[in-house]
Design a protein around this motif. Structure first.
Motif, mmCIF file in Angstrom:
data_model
loop_
_atom_site.group_PDB
_atom_site.id
_atom_site.type_symbol
_atom_site.label_atom_id
_atom_site.label_comp_id
_atom_site.label_asym_id
_atom_site.label_seq_id
_atom_site.Cartn_x
_atom_site.Cartn_y
_atom_site.Cartn_z
ATOM 1 N N GLY A 113 0.794 -1.225 0.000
ATOM 2 C CA GLY A 113 0.000 0.000 0.000
ATOM 3 C C GLY A 113 0.824 1.272 0.000
ATOM 4 N N GLY A 114 2.144 1.155 0.137
ATOM 5 C CA GLY A 114 3.003 2.326 0.173
ATOM 6 C C GLY A 114 4.417 1.980 -0.225
ATOM 7 N N PRO A 115 5.363 2.894 -0.040
ATOM 8 C CA PRO A 115 6.739 2.675 -0.494
ATOM 9 C C PRO A 115 7.553 1.720 0.382
ATOM 10 N N ARG A 116 7.110 1.519 1.639
ATOM 11 C CA ARG A 116 7.843 0.609 2.513
ATOM 12 C C ARG A 116 7.082 -0.703 2.608
ATOM 13 N N PHE A 117 7.808 -1.812 2.647
ATOM 14 C CA PHE A 117 7.129 -3.089 2.687
ATOM 15 C C PHE A 117 6.777 -3.456 4.121
ATOM 16 N N ARG A 118 5.773 -4.306 4.218
ATOM 17 C CA ARG A 118 5.393 -4.896 5.491
ATOM 18 C C ARG A 118 5.346 -6.395 5.306
ATOM 19 N N ARG A 119 5.222 -7.128 6.390
ATOM 20 C CA ARG A 119 5.365 -8.580 6.312
ATOM 21 C C ARG A 119 4.041 -9.330 6.341
ATOM 22 N N THR A 120 2.939 -8.632 6.495
ATOM 23 C CA THR A 120 1.655 -9.318 6.566
ATOM 24 C C THR A 120 0.925 -9.230 5.236
ATOM 25 N N PRO A 121 0.298 -10.331 4.816
ATOM 26 C CA PRO A 121 -0.402 -10.332 3.521
ATOM 27 C C PRO A 121 -1.454 -9.236 3.399
ATOM 28 N N ASP A 122 -2.107 -8.864 4.500
ATOM 29 C CA ASP A 122 -3.173 -7.871 4.381
ATOM 30 C C ASP A 122 -2.633 -6.461 4.150
ATOM 31 N N SER A 123 -1.325 -6.303 4.146
ATOM 32 C CA SER A 123 -0.713 -5.012 3.805
ATOM 33 C C SER A 123 -0.557 -4.826 2.307
ATOM 34 N N TYR A 124 -0.878 -5.839 1.549
ATOM 35 C CA TYR A 124 -0.735 -5.807 0.091
ATOM 36 C C TYR A 124 -2.118 -5.773 -0.539
#
Length: 124
Positions: free
Chosen positions: A100-111
């Motif tokens: 959803g933004g320029p930094r990645f996250r590790r949880t699938p619901d962040s995509y």
């Protein structure tokens, strides 16, 4: 319409290599982080690797560290996951996904946008 399409999967012997690619359409992927997820049959998707929008930071799950390499070149419009020393296991679907933004996250619901995936089978 925003869309992601993966390619490069296939059948490979243990110890072999594959290079997956992710092609976007309908949006500017340069400003979003991305991740590669693996989903085995009957299992939830798990993050394998992720990279920030400009490529300055990346993440690998422990199981693939030293064997996989995630990369992107926004100028050349290429995004890939190079997988080396593949290990035998059940066939799995590898999908690229847009964060959803320029930094990645590790949880699938962040995509918020996922490709259909490309199948990878490692067997002798």
């Amino acid at each position: 319409q925003e869309k992601l399409v993966e390619s490069g999967g296939g059948l490979v012997q243990p110890g072999g290599s594959l290079k997956l690619s992710c092609a976007p359409s309908g949006f500017n992927f340069d400003i979003y982080a991305m991740g590669w997820f693996r989903r085995a049959p009957g299992k939830a998707s798990k993050l394998v690797a992720a990279i920030s929008s400009n490529g300055d930071s990346s993440y690998y799950t422990d199981a693939v560290k030293g064997r996989f390499n995630i990369s992107r070149d926004n100028d050349l419009d290429t995004r890939s996951l190079e997988m080396n020393d593949l290990r035998p296991g059940r066939p799995a679907l590898y999908s690229c996904a847009k964060s959803g933004g320029p930094r990645f996250r590790r949880t699938p619901d962040s995509y918020d946008n996922w490709g259909q995936g490309t199948q990878v089978t490692v067997t002798s």
